[in-house]
Design a protein around this motif. Structure first.
Motif, PDB file in Angstrom:
ATOM      1  N   MET A  52     -34.326  13.271  14.478  1.00  0.00           N
ATOM      2  CA  MET A  52     -34.000  14.359  13.558  1.00  0.00           C
ATOM      3  C   MET A  52     -35.283  14.892  12.929  1.00  0.00           C
ATOM      4  O   MET A  52     -36.246  14.154  12.732  1.00  0.00           O
ATOM      5  CB  MET A  52     -33.059  13.861  12.464  1.00  0.00           C
ATOM      6  N   GLU A  53     -35.281  16.142  12.625  1.00  0.00           N
ATOM      7  CA  GLU A  53     -36.434  16.771  11.980  1.00  0.00           C
ATOM      8  C   GLU A  53     -36.094  17.110  10.536  1.00  0.00           C
ATOM      9  O   GLU A  53     -34.916  17.217  10.164  1.00  0.00           O
ATOM     10  CB  GLU A  53     -36.841  18.045  12.727  1.00  0.00           C
ATOM     11  N   LYS A  54     -37.127  17.276   9.738  1.00  0.00           N
ATOM     12  CA  LYS A  54     -36.950  17.678   8.332  1.00  0.00           C
ATOM     13  C   LYS A  54     -36.138  18.968   8.249  1.00  0.00           C
ATOM     14  O   LYS A  54     -36.360  19.897   9.028  1.00  0.00           O
ATOM     15  CB  LYS A  54     -38.312  17.861   7.666  1.00  0.00           C
ATOM     16  N   ASP A  55     -35.188  18.995   7.353  1.00  0.00           N
ATOM     17  CA  ASP A  55     -34.299  20.134   7.084  1.00  0.00           C
ATOM     18  C   ASP A  55     -33.198  20.317   8.134  1.00  0.00           C
ATOM     19  O   ASP A  55     -32.413  21.269   8.034  1.00  0.00           O
ATOM     20  CB  ASP A  55     -35.087  21.448   6.953  1.00  0.00           C
ATOM     21  N   ASP A  56     -33.126  19.419   9.147  1.00  0.00           N
ATOM     22  CA  ASP A  56     -31.991  19.477  10.074  1.00  0.00           C
ATOM     23  C   ASP A  56     -30.703  19.193   9.312  1.00  0.00           C
ATOM     24  O   ASP A  56     -30.683  18.430   8.336  1.00  0.00           O
ATOM     25  CB  ASP A  56     -32.139  18.449  11.194  1.00  0.00           C
ATOM     26  N   GLN A  57     -29.613  19.813   9.779  1.00  0.00           N
ATOM     27  CA  GLN A  57     -28.312  19.601   9.175  1.00  0.00           C
ATOM     28  C   GLN A  57     -27.476  18.697  10.077  1.00  0.00           C
ATOM     29  O   GLN A  57     -27.385  18.915  11.280  1.00  0.00           O
ATOM     30  CB  GLN A  57     -27.585  20.943   8.983  1.00  0.00           C
ATOM     31  N   TRP A  58     -26.889  17.666   9.509  1.00  0.00           N
ATOM     32  CA  TRP A  58     -25.954  16.801  10.225  1.00  0.00           C
ATOM     33  C   TRP A  58     -24.792  16.540   9.289  1.00  0.00           C
ATOM     34  O   TRP A  58     -24.989  16.056   8.175  1.00  0.00           O
ATOM     35  CB  TRP A  58     -26.618  15.486  10.629  1.00  0.00           C
ATOM     36  N   ALA A  59     -23.562  16.887   9.766  1.00  0.00           N
ATOM     37  CA  ALA A  59     -22.405  16.878   8.880  1.00  0.00           C
ATOM     38  C   ALA A  59     -22.750  17.742   7.657  1.00  0.00           C
ATOM     39  O   ALA A  59     -23.238  18.851   7.820  1.00  0.00           O
ATOM     40  CB  ALA A  59     -22.020  15.458   8.506  1.00  0.00           C
ATOM     41  N   HIS A  60     -22.557  17.232   6.460  1.00  0.00           N
ATOM     42  CA  HIS A  60     -22.911  18.011   5.280  1.00  0.00           C
ATOM     43  C   HIS A  60     -24.264  17.597   4.713  1.00  0.00           C
ATOM     44  O   HIS A  60     -24.685  18.090   3.663  1.00  0.00           O
ATOM     45  CB  HIS A  60     -21.841  17.856   4.191  1.00  0.00           C
ATOM     46  N   GLY A 103     -19.927   6.934   3.540  1.00  0.00           N
ATOM     47  CA  GLY A 103     -19.179   7.745   4.497  1.00  0.00           C
ATOM     48  C   GLY A 103     -19.695   7.580   5.908  1.00  0.00           C
ATOM     49  O   GLY A 103     -20.779   7.037   6.136  1.00  0.00           O
ATOM     50  N   ALA A 104     -18.905   8.053   6.874  1.00  0.00           N
ATOM     51  CA  ALA A 104     -19.275   7.967   8.286  1.00  0.00           C
ATOM     52  C   ALA A 104     -18.563   9.064   9.056  1.00  0.00           C
ATOM     53  O   ALA A 104     -17.455   9.483   8.687  1.00  0.00           O
ATOM     54  CB  ALA A 104     -18.903   6.595   8.855  1.00  0.00           C
ATOM     55  N   THR A 105     -19.182   9.534  10.136  1.00  0.00           N
ATOM     56  CA  THR A 105     -18.545  10.547  10.961  1.00  0.00           C
ATOM     57  C   THR A 105     -19.305  10.684  12.274  1.00  0.00           C
ATOM     58  O   THR A 105     -20.327  10.032  12.496  1.00  0.00           O
ATOM     59  CB  THR A 105     -18.482  11.914  10.239  1.00  0.00           C
ATOM     60  N   VAL A 106     -18.800  11.556  13.141  1.00  0.00           N
ATOM     61  CA  VAL A 106     -19.496  11.955  14.364  1.00  0.00           C
ATOM     62  C   VAL A 106     -19.675  13.462  14.293  1.00  0.00           C
ATOM     63  O   VAL A 106     -18.695  14.205  14.121  1.00  0.00           O
ATOM     64  CB  VAL A 106     -18.706  11.575  15.635  1.00  0.00           C
ATOM     65  N   ASP A 107     -20.895  13.936  14.381  1.00  0.00           N
ATOM     66  CA  ASP A 107     -21.196  15.368  14.294  1.00  0.00           C
ATOM     67  C   ASP A 107     -22.247  15.710  15.343  1.00  0.00           C
ATOM     68  O   ASP A 107     -23.203  14.949  15.543  1.00  0.00           O
ATOM     69  CB  ASP A 107     -21.708  15.722  12.893  1.00  0.00           C
ATOM     70  N   LYS A 108     -22.059  16.818  16.014  1.00  0.00           N
ATOM     71  CA  LYS A 108     -22.979  17.241  17.070  1.00  0.00           C
ATOM     72  C   LYS A 108     -23.135  16.165  18.149  1.00  0.00           C
ATOM     73  O   LYS A 108     -24.207  16.011  18.743  1.00  0.00           O
ATOM     74  CB  LYS A 108     -24.354  17.605  16.490  1.00  0.00           C
TER      75      LYS A 108
END
Length: 273
Positions: A62-70, A135-140
């Motif tokens: 992941m890179e700085k400022d990447d969005q994952w879930a919220h 919390g937990a989830t699957v995103d992207k």
């Protein structure tokens, strides 16, 4: 085998496991083990390096400022055998959290469902000396879970520098016992209790981390479970049938107490007569 040989074997196994050895020649130069054992370790080290080299392109990264879930990624703060750990901002709660992702390489042998089970196990344990999960989830297509962001020091790093005064040793030992008791009261096995999985937080004391090897305790073998425990924290019977119970957690806790008291791990640095 004599004691010193046993110690050398544990040392090399742990260093290869933690990716400290990158050059197979280094093993030969720094060990007095018999040739056949060294040859086996060099082969294992070579395979391990190849796997890690292959996996370099399959990490989440992941890179700085990447969005994952919220969550908005701030920076990477660590990695382990199966995951990548990042610091992130939770805009809903306006708080900083730590988020652990399953890297793509690990998906070859661990499903996203198995990975998220770690979060399910941890969320049932609410204790000041156990890392809390929010919390937990699957995103992207990426599985992850997030919890407390800790900015303290790993117990392993502290022990490498200076020993603790005995009063602090006792305090930390009691807190670790309380953490393990809370885990066991929830009918869970941690599975990998060691100094690398303990964080010292100035305002909270010790925090037990990483439930990657955790599971429900039914006091039987888990041969169908991917075993992620480090050799340095395993009880003798686990090398035979991979059995992991609350009793093996207690054995690992005893090893950790020795490490805490002497700043030396009993299976690595102990001098034999």
């Amino acid at each position: 085998m004599k004691g010193p040989v046993d110690s050398d074997i544990f040392t090399l196994a742990e260093k290869i496991n933690d990716d400290i050895h990158s050059n197979s020649d280094d093993i030969n130069l720094k060990s007095n083990l018999p040739h056949d054992i060294l040859s086996a370790f060099n082969q294992i080290n070579k395979i391990t390096r190849n796997i890690r080299q292959f996996s370099d392109n399959s990490k989440v990264l992941m890179e700085k400022d990447d969005q994952w879930a919220h969550l908005k990624i701030i920076k990477k703060i660590g990695h382990g055998g199966i995951g990548e750990v990042y610091c992130a901002h939770d805009p809903i709660l306006d708080s900083v959290v730590a988020v652990k992702f399953l890297n793509r390489k690990s998906q070859l042998y661990i499903s996203q469902e198995q990975f998220l089970q770690e979060a399910r196990n941890m969320v049932n344990v609410r204790h000041p000396h156990v890392l809390a999960i929010h919390g937990a989830t699957v995103d992207k297509g990426i599985a992850g879970f997030w919890g407390d962001y800790l900015d303290g020091q790993l117990l392993q790093d502290c022990l490498d520098k200076n020993p603790f005064e005995w009063e602090l040793q006792l305090t930390y030992a009691i807190q670790l016992c309380q953490a393990v008791k809370a885990i066991h009261n929830n009918h869970l096995v941690h599975g990998d209790i060691k100094a690398l999985n303990v964080m010292i937080q100035p305002d909270r004391g010790v925090i037990l981390l990483d439930f990657g090897s955790s599971r429900k305790d039914r006091s039987k073998a888990y041969n169908n479970h991917i075993h992620q425990a480090s050799p340095i924290s395993m009880a003798p019977e686990q090398f035979v049938d991979m059995k992991s119970t609350q009793f093996t957690d207690i054995y690992a806790l005893g090893l950790l107490f020795w490490h805490l008291n002497t700043s030396l791990h009993p299976l690595i640095n102990t001098e034999y007569n």
